[in-house]
Write an enzyme that holds these catalytic residues in place. Structure first.
Site, PDB file in Angstrom:
ATOM      1  N   GLY A  66       0.838  -1.190   0.000  1.00  0.00           N
ATOM      2  CA  GLY A  66       0.000   0.000   0.000  1.00  0.00           C
ATOM      3  C   GLY A  66       0.875   1.242   0.000  1.00  0.00           C
ATOM      4  N   GLY A 115       0.107  -5.315   0.595  1.00  0.00           N
ATOM      5  CA  GLY A 115      -1.081  -5.014  -0.205  1.00  0.00           C
ATOM      6  C   GLY A 115      -1.104  -5.714  -1.554  1.00  0.00           C
ATOM      7  CD  GLU A 138       2.413  -6.177   5.896  1.00  0.00           C
ATOM      8  OE1 GLU A 138       3.056  -7.203   6.189  1.00  0.00           O
ATOM      9  OE2 GLU A 138       1.798  -6.036   4.834  1.00  0.00           O
ATOM     10  CG  ASP A 146      -2.973  -4.542   5.879  1.00  0.00           C
ATOM     11  OD1 ASP A 146      -2.066  -5.071   5.226  1.00  0.00           O
ATOM     12  OD2 ASP A 146      -3.336  -3.359   5.705  1.00  0.00           O
TER      13      ASP A 146
HETATM   14  C1  QUE Z   1       6.731  -2.793   4.885  1.00  0.00           C
HETATM   15  C2  QUE Z   1       5.651  -2.432   4.114  1.00  0.00           C
HETATM   16  C3  QUE Z   1       5.831  -1.762   2.901  1.00  0.00           C
HETATM   17  C4  QUE Z   1       7.145  -1.480   2.496  1.00  0.00           C
HETATM   18  C5  QUE Z   1       8.224  -1.855   3.279  1.00  0.00           C
HETATM   19  C6  QUE Z   1       8.007  -2.505   4.469  1.00  0.00           C
HETATM   20  C7  QUE Z   1       4.738  -1.317   2.068  1.00  0.00           C
HETATM   21  C8  QUE Z   1       5.075  -0.603   0.877  1.00  0.00           C
HETATM   22  C9  QUE Z   1       6.409  -0.376   0.534  1.00  0.00           C
HETATM   23  C10 QUE Z   1       6.868   0.367  -0.603  1.00  0.00           C
HETATM   24  C11 QUE Z   1       8.047   0.005  -1.248  1.00  0.00           C
HETATM   25  C12 QUE Z   1       8.525   0.724  -2.325  1.00  0.00           C
HETATM   26  C13 QUE Z   1       7.854   1.844  -2.753  1.00  0.00           C
HETATM   27  C14 QUE Z   1       6.671   2.221  -2.098  1.00  0.00           C
HETATM   28  C15 QUE Z   1       6.200   1.495  -1.037  1.00  0.00           C
HETATM   29  O1  QUE Z   1       7.398  -0.829   1.339  1.00  0.00           O
HETATM   30  O2  QUE Z   1       3.559  -1.558   2.379  1.00  0.00           O
HETATM   31  O3  QUE Z   1       6.028   3.326  -2.521  1.00  0.00           O
HETATM   32  O4  QUE Z   1       8.317   2.590  -3.803  1.00  0.00           O
HETATM   33  O5  QUE Z   1       4.080  -0.152   0.084  1.00  0.00           O
HETATM   34  O6  QUE Z   1       9.064  -2.868   5.249  1.00  0.00           O
HETATM   35  O7  QUE Z   1       4.391  -2.714   4.512  1.00  0.00           O
END
Ligand code: QUE
Length: 336
Positions: A66, A115, A138, A146
């Protein structure tokens, strides 16, 4: 006009969906979530759509999760309504996919976390390649498993679900088929032909024709220790069981757990215990309730996203700092 972040198309007998935020590893923002809901609504009763094919753009990711950066910003600004809307709509899409009355074919060729797993796990077939890398990370950002994974994880073999949820262990494509997260192992080079066959026939069973021999799971050597240690009823019990085991692998798991949000570890284990007894909707309702307290009223989520995704310093300051200091009653109070 800029390109849509979820590209929705009709091709042959399929509805096709391409997650298209490649620079953000296709992380789900609110616009994408709304577009998913629109696709579900448009195609559910459309007899010309026999199945849906879901992919990620850019060659590196299916979907990284997400858009937790945006959620964090809203929490920092004290904006509860948009956070509530984000998770309510995201979880409605997860449930809508579960109830979607046609095959929902996910082609997972790259990073798929959090997500992203929620967009694939509740329907199928779920195809993974040798470049798939799945995780529930998470606890590193003080969230919890989730998108309905709290319903799925306690139903995996042995204590695999608790191990994946607490440590955020990265699973290979083959690992996912072994543990039941994915259903089919297909080499990347076969994906274009598989996709063409799905679109042409509208028959999800064609996936069987494209599977490759399944490699051994990377966690094979640790299955006994995983089940023995991660079936303990408390996180501290898990840590002590790993320390008693004492192997290099077990001590590496302890080091990983000691880096995660202590509160988040306790919340996640309690969530899996509760959701083991809930249907998918019940688990999503429990998750939705948890987002309120975890995102807004506890400091660790803001700090975790800051450390992993904003400042990227990998040095979160959790409060409380240690598992030993987590108040079990404060954890219970976050639940319904
Ligand atoms: C735990 C997470 C997420 C995460 C890293 C975690 C997560 C998520 C992202 C993420 C990664 C790269 C991106 C971005 C988001 O990393 O939910 O926009 O460019 O979306 O340790 O839950």
């Amino acid at each position: 006009m800029s390109e849509p972040t979820l590209v929705m198309a009709r091709e042959g007998r399929a509805g096709t969906l391409l997650m298209n935020r490649p620079k953000a590893l296709n992380a789900l923002d609110q616009g994408m979530i709304r577009a998913f809901q629109a696709a579900l609504d448009a195609w559910r009763d459309d007899p010309s759509v026999a199945l849906v094919v879901l992919e990620g753009a850019g060659g590196r990711a299916f979907c990284a999760g997400g858009d937790v950066r945006a959620v964090r910003q809203a929490a920092v600004d004290g904006d509860r309504a948009p956070v509530r809307a984000f998770f309510t709509e995201e979880y409605a899409v997860n449930e809508g996919i579960a109830r979607f009355p046609k095959p929902w074919v996910s082609l997972i060729d790259g990073v798929c976390m959090g997500g992203g797993i929620g967009l694939a796990i509740h329907n199928g077939p779920r195809v993974v390649t040798e470049h798939a890398l799945l995780a529930m990370p998470e606890t590193a950002i003080a969230l919890f498993p989730d998108v309905g994974t709290s319903h799925v994880l306690p139903r995996l073999p042995g204590a695999l679900g608790a191990w994946l949820a607490l440590t955020g262990a990265r699973m290979t494509g083959a690992d996912n088929v072994h543990c039941g997260f994915a259903t089919h192992y297909v080499l990347r080079e076969s994906l274009p032909a598989l996709r063409a066959a799905l679109v042409e026939t509208g028959d999800a069973a064609v996936v069987e024709r494209f599977t490759a021999p399944l490699p051994e799971p990377s966690f094979a050597a640790h299955r006994g220790a995983i089940d023995r240690c991660f079936s303990q009823p408390t996180v501290l019990g898990i840590v002590h069981a790993l320390e008693a085991d004492g192997s290099e692998w077990a001590m590496a798991q302890v080091a990983i757990l000691r880096r995660m949000s202590p509160t988040s570890l306790c919340v996640s284990l309690e969530l899996l215990r509760r959701a083991a007894l809930l249907d998918l909707r019940g688990a999503l309702d429990e998750e939705l309730h948890l987002t309120e307290g975890v995102v807004h009223d506890h400091p660790d989520f803001r700090e975790g996203v800051r450390s992993v995704l904003v400042d990227k310093d990998g040095a979160p300051h959790w409060s409380p700092r240690t598992l030993e200091e987590v108040d079990p009653q404060a954890v219970q109070a976050l639940f319904r």
